[in-house]
Design an enzyme around this catalytic site. Structure first.
Site, short mmCIF file in Angstrom:
data_model
loop_
_atom_site.label_atom_id
_atom_site.label_comp_id
_atom_site.label_asym_id
_atom_site.label_seq_id
_atom_site.Cartn_x
_atom_site.Cartn_y
_atom_site.Cartn_z
N CYS A 332 1.09 -1.28 -0.07
CA CYS A 332 0.30 0.09 -0.02
C CYS A 332 0.84 1.36 0.06
O CYS A 332 1.81 1.08 -1.15
CB CYS A 332 -1.00 0.07 1.52
SG CYS A 332 -2.26 1.19 0.50
N HIS A 440 -3.74 -5.75 1.15
CA HIS A 440 -3.28 -6.16 2.39
C HIS A 440 -4.04 -7.29 2.51
O HIS A 440 -4.88 -8.01 2.12
CB HIS A 440 -4.11 -4.98 3.58
CG HIS A 440 -3.81 -3.37 3.51
ND1 HIS A 440 -2.42 -3.21 4.24
CD2 HIS A 440 -4.22 -2.66 3.00
CE1 HIS A 440 -2.11 -1.66 3.38
NE2 HIS A 440 -3.05 -1.16 2.92
#
Length: 507
Positions: A332, A440
């Site tokens: 991310c 994630h």
């Protein structure tokens, strides 16, 4: 009518979240349809519900303990700090605005009706609700606009159990002082105390327990020992306290860079649970020297943390690790930092800023926030040492504001499966030793995690491990161990009696 109880604490990080999960597990085991609830959560660890809503990770793992899918109603307000004074406000799973602390304190009364409506809707569907407060109910400067501690208990008309942490010292002063600072009607809601994180012989506490009960008139319902139970932590307090600073040697050493605004460090719980892995969270550049894998995690302030990497010397240490052929992974915000350029015309207005230049990517920040659960497949362009991962299916979730594009010739790491279409995600460096992805929860996929670790073992000349840890079963065992310990050390029958005695219609 729905049974309800609320756990509040004498301070932050006293163990409320874990004990709420334990009660959810116990009630679930006892056959009650149970759900957790926290009206307002401030944390950088968040997750995504099946319908694409963002909520705190603590309520997600509490829902798992209760045997149910997470529902954004369990955490209607999520505050995600972006700086020391500013936070992103997420309402019912969607970004609403950003505010400073003073503005939000003035705004809170407008949220009461929505919170109550959400709570009532959950109460109409479940037989038991376990509520969690935030910090301490004795923050007298915040009392007039409270929506998460006694203000929430009043809305729900439910009894309160106070949790105190003996490990930090001064437990009896914390209990007495907290109760003394409450208003009489607030104090009347407190029906019991749990002393948490005790190490030693509980007989040494008996005289103190008798005295605090006599002084306050509130019974101590149990003394929970310090448990070696592996459950998720709500925020960065656990990192600061050293929970993850392991000193034992393992075959594989993984260094996660501890960014100032680190987000979703729960990504690495499944890694830390592996039998051959030591996960370290590091801020000292020299701590990367022995790492077999370096990870740049998610961040709630990508450009701010990128600046910190350079100022702290960590960016130079990452480059030195690259020269030593140490694999590097960005997730991310960490993925964004590894690219050539980050263009921000939304948050900071700084325009184009140079990244670390490891991956051939360019990131454009955007107003829209992507929040979705996804299934994905590892691509075919993986290097030889990671070849066993090619084609593996993984699952996870996306939470990001921005879009990252690869330059020509830069292969993707994954293909995401969205609405029947394959969408490329992530990037791989030319030398096959640096990777990035927005996904994630990647390490919760057992086969991929073992393939990665065996690839790292191969690079060190170690034999592979055949079996993969089944992380979902591992978590289930942790919930059951927690529930078993709570049944042993806490008077659960008295908690049931408190809930039934104070069962009231909602206002």
């Amino acid at each position: 009518m729905t049974l309800a109880v609320m756990l509040q604490g004498t301070a932050s990080d006293v163990g409320k979240s874990v004990l709420v999960a334990g009660l959810c597990r116990i009630f679930h085991q006892d056959g009650l349809r149970t759900a957790p609830f926290k009206s307002q959560n401030m944390a950088l660890n968040s997750g995504i519900t099946p319908d694409g809503k963002e909520m705190g990770r603590a309520q997600i793992f509490q829902a798992e303990a209760a045997g149910i899918a997470p529902d954004v109603r369990m955490n209607p307000i999520l505050l995600k700090p972006t700086s020391d004074r500013q936070a992103q406000v997420v309402l019912m799973g969607q970004v609403a605005t950003s505010m400073d602390a003073v503005s939000y304190h003035q705004y809170k009364p407008r949220l009461r009706e929505q919170i109550l409506a959400v709570y009532q809707s959950l109460a109409g569907e479940y037989e038991a609700l376990v509520l969690e407060g935030a910090g301490s109910p004795a923050e007298i400067n915040l009392r007039d606009r409270d929506i998460v501690n006694m203000g929430m208990a009043e809305m729900a008309q439910c009894p309160v159990i106070l949790v105190a942490d003996i490990d930090r010292g001064g437990v009896f002063a914390a209990i007495y002082g907290t109760l003394a600072l409450l208003q009489p009607q607030e104090r009347a809601r407190v029906k019991g105390v749990i002393i948490n994180k005790f190490r030693g012989d509980v007989a040494l506490l008996r005289s103190g327990i008798e005295q605090i009960e006599a002084l306050t008139g509130v019974p101590v319902l149990g003394v929970m020992p310090w448990l070696d139970v592996d459950l998720e932590d709500e925020d960065g307090v656990a990192l600061q306290a050293g929970k993850y600073h392991r000193t034992d040697r393992r075959d594989i050493d993984i260094a996660v860079v501890h960014l100032p605004h680190i987000a979703n460090f729960t990504d690495f719980n499944a890694l830390a649970a592996q039998p051959d892995v030591r996960v370290r969270y590091v801020r000292d550049p020299q701590a990367l020297a022995d790492a077999d894998l370096v990870i740049l995690p998610g961040s709630k302030n990508t450009l701010g943390d990128l600046c910190w990497l350079r100022e702290s010397g960590m960016a130079h240490a990452v480059e030195q690790a690259r020269q030593r052929k140490v694999p590097l992974l960005g997730i991310c915000g960490g993925y964004q930092m590894l690219g050539e350029t980050i263009i921000d015309e939304v948050e900071s207005g700084l325009g184009a800023q140079p990244g670390l230049g490891v991956l051939k990517t360019v990131t454009h920040f955007a107003q829209h926030k992507t929040t979705t659960q996804v299934q994905a497949t590892l691509g075919s362009a993986l290097p030889d040492w990671l070849a066993d991962a090619a084609g593996l299916r993984v699952s996870g979730y996306e939470i990001h504001m921005g879009e990252t594009r690869r330059e020509a010739g830069c292969p993707p790491l994954l293909q995401l499966h969205k609405a029947g279409q394959a969408v490329d995600d992530g990037a791989i460096s030319d030398d096959g030793l640096a990777f990035g992805t927005y996904l994630h929860g990647l390490f919760d996929s057992d086969a991929f995690t073992r393939a990665l670790l065996n690839g790292l073992r191969q690079r060190k000349g170690l034999a592979p491990l055949d079996s993969a840890l089944e992380y979902a079963r591992y978590k289930t065992r942790q919930f059951d161990r927690l529930a078993e310990a709570m049944r042993e050390h806490i008077a659960i029958d008295k908690i049931y009696a408190i809930m039934r005695q104070h069962q009231e219609p909602l206002c």
